[in-house]
Design a protein around this motif. Structure first.
Motif, PDB file in Angstrom:
ATOM      1  N   ARG A   1       9.899   7.043  -0.054  1.00  0.00           N
ATOM      2  CA  ARG A   1       9.590   7.652  -1.326  1.00  0.00           C
ATOM      3  C   ARG A   1       8.423   8.606  -1.113  1.00  0.00           C
ATOM      4  NH1 ARG A   1       6.267   6.024  -4.882  1.00  0.00           N
ATOM      5  NH2 ARG A   1       5.538   4.465  -3.420  1.00  0.00           N
ATOM      6  N   LEU A   2       8.441   9.709  -1.807  1.00  0.00           N
ATOM      7  CA  LEU A   2       7.283  10.584  -1.741  1.00  0.00           C
ATOM      8  C   LEU A   2       6.160   9.926  -2.520  1.00  0.00           C
ATOM      9  CD1 LEU A   2       8.646  14.190  -2.179  1.00  0.00           C
ATOM     10  CD2 LEU A   2       7.335  13.304  -0.269  1.00  0.00           C
ATOM     11  N   PRO A   3       4.949  10.050  -2.018  1.00  0.00           N
ATOM     12  CA  PRO A   3       3.850   9.437  -2.777  1.00  0.00           C
ATOM     13  C   PRO A   3       3.567  10.223  -4.056  1.00  0.00           C
ATOM     14  CG  PRO A   3       2.978  10.636  -0.910  1.00  0.00           C
ATOM     15  CD  PRO A   3       4.476  10.678  -0.793  1.00  0.00           C
TER      16      PRO A   3
ATOM     17  N   GLU B   1      -1.352   4.931  -5.135  1.00  0.00           N
ATOM     18  CA  GLU B   1      -1.305   6.299  -4.606  1.00  0.00           C
ATOM     19  C   GLU B   1      -1.956   7.271  -5.572  1.00  0.00           C
ATOM     20  OE1 GLU B   1       2.951   5.903  -2.151  1.00  0.00           O
ATOM     21  OE2 GLU B   1       2.875   6.845  -4.117  1.00  0.00           O
TER      22      GLU B   1
ATOM     23  N   ARG C   1      10.771  12.522  10.087  1.00  0.00           N
ATOM     24  CA  ARG C   1       9.530  12.716   9.336  1.00  0.00           C
ATOM     25  C   ARG C   1       8.430  13.061  10.333  1.00  0.00           C
ATOM     26  NH1 ARG C   1       8.807   7.278   6.533  1.00  0.00           N
ATOM     27  NH2 ARG C   1       9.642   6.534   8.494  1.00  0.00           N
TER      28      ARG C   1
ATOM     29  N   LEU D   1       1.779   8.165   5.639  1.00  0.00           N
ATOM     30  CA  LEU D   1       1.661   6.736   5.934  1.00  0.00           C
ATOM     31  C   LEU D   1       3.061   6.136   6.081  1.00  0.00           C
ATOM     32  CD1 LEU D   1      -1.079   5.209   3.586  1.00  0.00           C
ATOM     33  CD2 LEU D   1      -1.255   5.779   5.999  1.00  0.00           C
ATOM     34  N   PRO D   2       3.153   4.976   6.696  1.00  0.00           N
ATOM     35  CA  PRO D   2       4.450   4.298   6.756  1.00  0.00           C
ATOM     36  C   PRO D   2       4.988   4.071   5.345  1.00  0.00           C
ATOM     37  CG  PRO D   2       2.833   3.131   8.073  1.00  0.00           C
ATOM     38  CD  PRO D   2       2.102   4.232   7.383  1.00  0.00           C
ATOM     39  N   GLY D   3       6.282   4.203   5.200  1.00  0.00           N
ATOM     40  CA  GLY D   3       6.892   3.986   3.889  1.00  0.00           C
ATOM     41  C   GLY D   3       6.959   5.235   3.049  1.00  0.00           C
ATOM     42  N   SER D   4       6.278   6.289   3.509  1.00  0.00           N
ATOM     43  CA  SER D   4       6.331   7.536   2.748  1.00  0.00           C
ATOM     44  C   SER D   4       7.414   8.443   3.314  1.00  0.00           C
ATOM     45  CB  SER D   4       4.976   8.238   2.826  1.00  0.00           C
ATOM     46  OG  SER D   4       5.136   9.625   2.619  1.00  0.00           O
TER      47      SER D   4
ATOM     48  N   VAL E   1      14.934   3.892   1.589  1.00  0.00           N
ATOM     49  CA  VAL E   1      14.718   5.211   1.022  1.00  0.00           C
ATOM     50  C   VAL E   1      13.222   5.428   0.912  1.00  0.00           C
ATOM     51  CG1 VAL E   1      15.247   6.744  -0.879  1.00  0.00           C
ATOM     52  CG2 VAL E   1      16.797   4.895  -0.303  1.00  0.00           C
TER      53      VAL E   1
ATOM     54  N   ALA F   1      -3.061  10.183  -0.688  1.00  0.00           N
ATOM     55  CA  ALA F   1      -2.058   9.365  -1.389  1.00  0.00           C
ATOM     56  C   ALA F   1      -1.051   8.764  -0.416  1.00  0.00           C
ATOM     57  CB  ALA F   1      -1.336  10.199  -2.435  1.00  0.00           C
ATOM     58  N   GLY F   2      -1.245   9.067   0.880  1.00  0.00           N
ATOM     59  CA  GLY F   2      -0.396   8.414   1.867  1.00  0.00           C
ATOM     60  C   GLY F   2       0.864   9.184   2.213  1.00  0.00           C
TER      61      GLY F   2
ATOM     62  N   GLY G   1       6.897   3.302  10.370  1.00  0.00           N
ATOM     63  CA  GLY G   1       6.672   2.717   9.065  1.00  0.00           C
ATOM     64  C   GLY G   1       7.165   1.310   8.992  1.00  0.00           C
TER      65      GLY G   1
END
Lengths: 397, 752
Positions: free
Chosen positions: A35-37, B638, A309, A293-296, A33, A289-290, B732
């Motif tokens: 996550r939004l930064p 962040e 995405r 970025l990967p994971g966001s 899942v 804040a990314g 990612g």
């Protein structure tokens, strides 16, 4: 068991993508899942202001001035409108009365649509180019496209004989361009969905390009419905300008910028458009804040199914670059360097070199992304954690 | 009968004027005569009522005592023979028993006694009451007004029937009733005042709404509430209101959030007795009794506190150990249907829908594993914790004895000086609430040392490996002076020797810090900083209007004001931390990790711990979802990367100060800039799977499943073929899973 494992492997092969930040993911989607930064605008209530917000009217004025400088002049607008109208008329004729056209090039037009910055009202001065997508009923062979270009050009010339000399037509791998002395119209050719599978790379235009032209239609339609707010248009123009001046933002596509601007302005608790100064800063904050970025969770493409995405269109290296550029610019901005960021003063070196603002030294950042060692080049977006897997894989097999 | 009913049991009945639906009033009025008969069939008439009841074709078997209807004659007979009915019958015969609290509100219709206005309102809204109302309507029985009947404790007064009051309802108001009560109840005025206070308590402002968490179901509908202060759960929004006004909740609030909150005192049995005694005798000897009592209570409190801390610490440690252990043992989730939690860690029973304390939901990512491993590395060893616990508890005990000693020495002298006695008497009527910090209401000579509290990393549970310096704060009755510090420092060694005979301690006074330092003499030196302070130091600051007047009266050798204020702030910080950060998933772990970062990396050094804790809590809580340790840490970076500390940001509003103050205000612009830049780089390192660089550790290879068993063989084969697919675009880190995640996914599937 086999089924479940098979599924797992499928995911591994990149089917992860559709698992975007769907608003109602059930317990079945627990695996990854994104996550939004952190986003200050969304959790403002947790951060009550200690001091009243600083006065930003000078910054706002600078933003508006920059926007005014970037907007096309009335003359430019008139010129491009003129050319688009004429070409649209010619194309419409071809739809209504295909017989004539059909006879010479054996291709039929399904639909003609205006797209891109011209359609969205986000054009910039000095770049007087409008985009039109032509959907063919037939398969778009390179010859057919060129013939279509010739036909359109001829029709235009016959309508206005005095322009014969200035009008040019240039075919390219997306379609063709028709230009006069003041404006250019890019005609982007594509075909109906059913035909996409029948394409032959030897004969026809590239499938990816054709698909992107279809996507452009969806984008402009989405934009019309969701992003007609003028602040969004102003912000898009400013972001495009930023992208043009700072090398680190190069990887951001116009569509990403559209979505980012829309997100920054409208995605807030009150659902009221944010003022331009807050929205501009928020774009940098989000990128810093990314968000990309990967994971966001990033921004999922509203025009594609399955929650793609948008930032995943960039390579990991590019994501790093975009993020670090935004991070540095954000710090410059917060120390009062908005004129340099907007290009009203100085140059783009602030993103890559040390600068001093009111006694505070702002240093540029270094890349964090590392190319994984001992990997074939096409795997440049996997990372060294995977590389650690390798010994096990090789020794055990 | 009704009349006697009440007079016999000596209960005053008062109507409180409230708004009332006109329909009900009319009903009551027209049936004014039957009102008496309605109340009348108290006991044996249930049966005679039966034939009278059915005016409708459908026969109703109605029991008037229990206010219920039965489905048929058989069940009705059974009911009449049943325990419940018998009990009610007996109770009705005896008349309503006086409630424990002395005053309460009664619903005549259902014969239910409520302790307060809110409880009463809840009852009126409740299904049970509505059922009885419906039934009564069906039976054509009169429905008394929904106005409550105030039931006093033991006062004898002339009573009015509810019916009569309804008739005169426009003339009686709540206030009128109150005054009426007061005049009528001449003999036991004080008692009654107490009772009314009890009722008034329910009118208090609800507090601590922010600690009541709404628990939503999958659709986002609020299904229940969880009070984080009281650790209780309830489903009814009305109950929420009542809970927030409730005494227990208010006490928790006072204890954990705002010590200034005034909580009405419900005199305990003993206190009541004491009060009665006082009323009877009005003798000066009483105050000795109370002194005694307070001392005992203080002792109990200290003991309890110590025990609580110890268990808290134990629990935390065990929980974390167990969790880490579990992670190590089953790096991809335990085999078989994975329990959501490690074995032996019972899920808190009161939150079925919520994740437990530790993140068990999702098998941990690579980030989580790194954070957990780092955390295990920096968490103090059990011996360390034990050593600290030992010196702290010895110091506390010794300080307590110092306090006793000082009180003893000062006692005779102080007793002569009692000009305030009168004023204190006034306070008494309000009840002697919270002896712990409301010392002003204390009768006897105030103790010099009121209590000792743990603050800082000790109170917050943020001890890291190698920490040898912890903080205690001693609250003094008056402004602490150099003299007092000397007296404490002189006496403390003797008391320490009593408390811990086998240990040797070294005590130094640090006057400029308003503190003394207790150090143990041994191989592992731990020092306990004991700062003297007094709430009076801050009170003066809060009402700065007359500060100059008070300042003039300061003793000449008063200790450094700022140090004392800092100690008070530390106390508030500790309370805040326990209320806000302790319950937040991953929060304490992330704060420990950042504490380590601040100690390890010079750039982060200037970030003071209070600002860091506050920031972590705000950032993690604002996520609005539970975060795993890795996600929580990333979110903190962040927030910093997006400019939380940069000029122009809202800042970190300090919740423990009266004036708006940025908790991070000591940071210079350059320090803010440097921390932000560092966090920005760290964030990208985390995103690109180099969290080990941020944490200052070696990368942990992905778990390998030699022991795991059943997937192992096939897994590898899969990987060898699937590896090529791994190149999928920049999707990612999580997409490019290491080995573990595939099998986790399998686990997930299995549970479905």
């Amino acid at each position: 068991m086999v089924m479940t494992r098979g599924r797992g492997r499928g995911m591994r092969g990149g089917m992860m993508r559709p698992m975007g930040p769907g608003p109602h993911f059930g317990p079945k989607m627990k695996q990854f899942v994104p996550r939004l930064p952190f986003d200050m605008v969304l959790c403002e209530s947790a951060f009550p202001r200690v001091k009243p917000a600083p006065d930003e009217s000078a910054f706002t004025q600078a933003l508006l001035k920059r926007n005014a400088d970037l907007s096309p002049t009335p003359a430019e607008q008139a010129a491009v409108l003129n050319l688009v109208t004429k070409i649209q008329a010619v194309m419409d004729n071809l739809i209504v009365d295909p017989g004539n056209f059909d006879a010479c090039v054996s291709s039929q037009i399904e639909e003609v649509r205006q797209v891109g910055s011209y359609k969205k009202g986000t054009m910039m001065t000095g770049h007087n180019v409008a985009d039109i997508v032509v959907i063919l009923k037939t398969l778009p062979t390179k010859e057919a496209v060129e013939a279509l270009g010739k036909k359109v050009c001829d029709d235009l010339r016959s309508q206005e004989p005095q322009e014969v000399l200035v009008l040019t037509m240039l075919p390219n791998d997306r379609g063709f361009e028709i230009s006069n002395s003041e404006a250019t119209v890019r005609v982007l050719v594509t075909t109906i969905h059913q035909n996409l599978r029948k394409l032959d790379p030897e004969l026809h235009l590239d499938q990816k390009i054709l698909q992107s032209h279809l996507a452009a239609i969806r984008h402009s339609r989405w934009f019309e419905e969701n992003a007609h707010h003028s602040t969004i248009k102003v912000l898009i123009r400013l972001l495009r300008d930023l992208r043009g001046r700072f090398e680190g933002f190069e990887p951001l596509s116009p569509w990403m910028l559209d979505l980012l601007a829309h997100y920054a302005i409208l995605n807030n608790p009150s659902r009221q458009a944010l003022p331009i100064n807050s929205a501009f800063r928020r774009c940098l904050q989000l990128l810093a804040a990314g968000l990309f970025l990967p994971g966001s969770a990033g921004i999922s493409d509203p025009c594609e199914g399955g929650n793609i995405r948008v930032h995943t269109a960039m390579t990991l290296e590019q994501q790093d670059l975009v993020c670090l550029t935004a991070q540095t610019l954000l710090r410059v901005l917060s120390h009062g360097g908005y004129k340099q960021i907007l290009g009203l003063e100085g140059n783009s070196s602030i993103a890559s070199e040390m600068s001093v603002w009111d006694g505070v030294v702002v240093s540029a950042l270094e890349k964090a992304y590392e190319k994984p060692p001992e990997r074939p080049p096409q795997d440049d977006d996997t990372d060294n954690m995977d590389a650690d897997d390798d010994p096990m894989e090789t020794t055990d097999n | 009968y009704t009349f006697e009913f009440h007079t016999a049991t000596a209960l005053p009945v008062y109507m409180q004027q409230t708004s009332q639906p006109a329909a009900t009033v009319a009903a009551v009025k027209t049936t004014g005569n039957t009102w008496q008969t309605f109340k009348k069939p108290g006991t044996m008439q249930g049966k005679t009522q039966k034939p009278k009841a059915p005016p409708k074709p459908q026969q109703l078997h109605y029991c008037d005592v229990c206010k219920i209807s039965c489905a048929g004659p058989q069940t009705y007979r059974e009911h009449l023979e049943g325990q419940k009915h018998k009990k009610k019958e007996a109770a009705a015969k005896a008349g309503p028993t006086p409630s424990r609290h002395g005053a309460s509100l009664r619903c005549e219709l259902c014969d239910v006694t409520c302790t307060g206005a809110d409880a009463y309102a809840a009852h009126i809204r409740g299904a049970k009451h509505q059922k009885v109302v419906k039934l009564h309507q069906k039976l054509g029985k009169p429905i008394p007004s929904t106005d409550p009947v105030v039931v006093g404790g033991t006062t004898k007064t002339s009573t009015t029937t509810a019916g009569a009051t309804v008739g005169a309802k426009t003339t009686t108001s709540g206030a009128a009733a109150t005054t009426g009560t007061l005049t009528a109840a001449d003999g036991k005025k004080d008692d009654l005042k107490d009772d009314l206070l009890d009722l008034k308590e329910k009118d208090v402002e609800p507090v601590g709404q922010e600690y009541i968490e709404e628990i939503k179901n999958e659709e986002g509908k609020v299904i229940s509430f969880n009070c984080k202060l009281c650790e209780c759960r309830f489903n009814d929004p009305n109950a929420k209101e009542m809970h927030m006004k409730g005494r227990r909740h208010r006490l928790q609030y006072k204890k954990k959030v705002n010590p200034e909150l005034v909580v009405e005192v419900k005199p305990s049995l003993r206190q009541r007795k004491v009060q009665e005694e006082k009323l009877r005798r009005q003798q000066p000897g009483l105050h000795q009794l109370r002194e005694e009592m307070w001392r005992r209570r203080e002792e109990e409190r200290l003991l309890e506190e110590e025990e609580r801390w110890y268990w808290e610490e134990r629990r935390r440690y065990e929980e974390e150990c167990e969790y880490l252990d579990w992670c190590r043992r089953y790096p991809r989730g335990p085999p078989g249907p994975p329990p959501m939690m490690p074995p032996g860690m019972p899920r808190p029973p009161f939150m079925p829908g919520m994740p437990p304390m530790m993140p068990m939901r999702r098998p941990d990512s690579s980030d989580d594993r790194h954070v957990l491993a780092k955390h295990a590395e920096i968490y103090p060893k059990e011996e360390e914790l034990g050593a600290i616990q030992k010196i702290v508890s010895n110091t506390e005990k010794a300080l307590k004895m110092v306090s006793d000693y000082l009180a003893e020495v000062d006692a005779p002298k102080e007793q002569q000086v009692k000009p305030k006695a009168k004023k204190e008497k006034e306070d008494d009527s309000k009840g002697e609430d919270d002896k712990k910090d409301g010392e002003k209401k204390e009768d006897g000579p105030p103790r010099m040392l009121k209590g000792v509290m743990r603050v800082g990393i000790l109170a917050k549970g943020l001890l890291l490996r190698g920490d040898t310096n912890v903080q205690l704060v001693v609250l003094c009755g008056d402004k602490p002076t150099r003299t007092l510090l000397d007296r404490v420092a002189d006496n403390l060694p003797k008391q320490l020797a009593v408390v811990a005979m086998e240990d040797k301690y070294d005590i130094q006074r640090v006057v400029e810090e308003a503190a003394l330092v207790v150090q143990n003499i041994g191989e592992q030196r731990i020092s306990v900083n004991v700062t003297l302070t007094s709430p009076i130091m801050r009170e003066q600051l809060l009402h700065d209007g007359d500060s100059q007047v008070i300042a003039a009266k300061d003793p000449p050798d008063v200790l450094d004001k700022q140090k004392c204020l800092d100690a008070l702030a530390a106390l508030r910080h500790a309370k805040w931390f326990q209320a806000r950060a302790n319950g937040l998933q991953s929060c304490v772990m992330v704060i420990r990790i950042l504490r380590d970062l601040c100690q390890r990396v010079p750039t982060w050094g200037p970030l003071n711990s209070w600002a860091m804790e506050l920031m972590c809590e705000k950032v993690i809580a604002s996520a609005g979802q539970h975060l795993s340790p890795g996600d929580a840490l990333r979110r903190v970076f962040e927030a910093l990367a997006s400019g939380l500390l940069l000029p122009g940001s809202p800042g970190l509003l300090d919740p423990c100060e009266k004036d708006p103050i940025d908790a991070a205000s000591p940071l210079s612009a350059q320090e803010r800039e440097d921390i932000t830049a560092s966090a920005q780089h760290a964030l990208r390192l985390i995103a690109f799977r180099q969290i080990h660089k941020v944490l200052g550790m070696d990368p942990i290879p992905p778990p390998k499943f030699q022991r795991g068993g059943r997937f192992t063989r096939k897994r590898r084969r899969d990987n060898s073929t699937g590896e090529g697919n791994d190149s999928e675009g920049g999707d990612g880190k999580k997409d490019k899973k290491e080995d573990g995640e595939d099998s986790k996914m399998d686990m997930d599937k299995e549970t479905k």
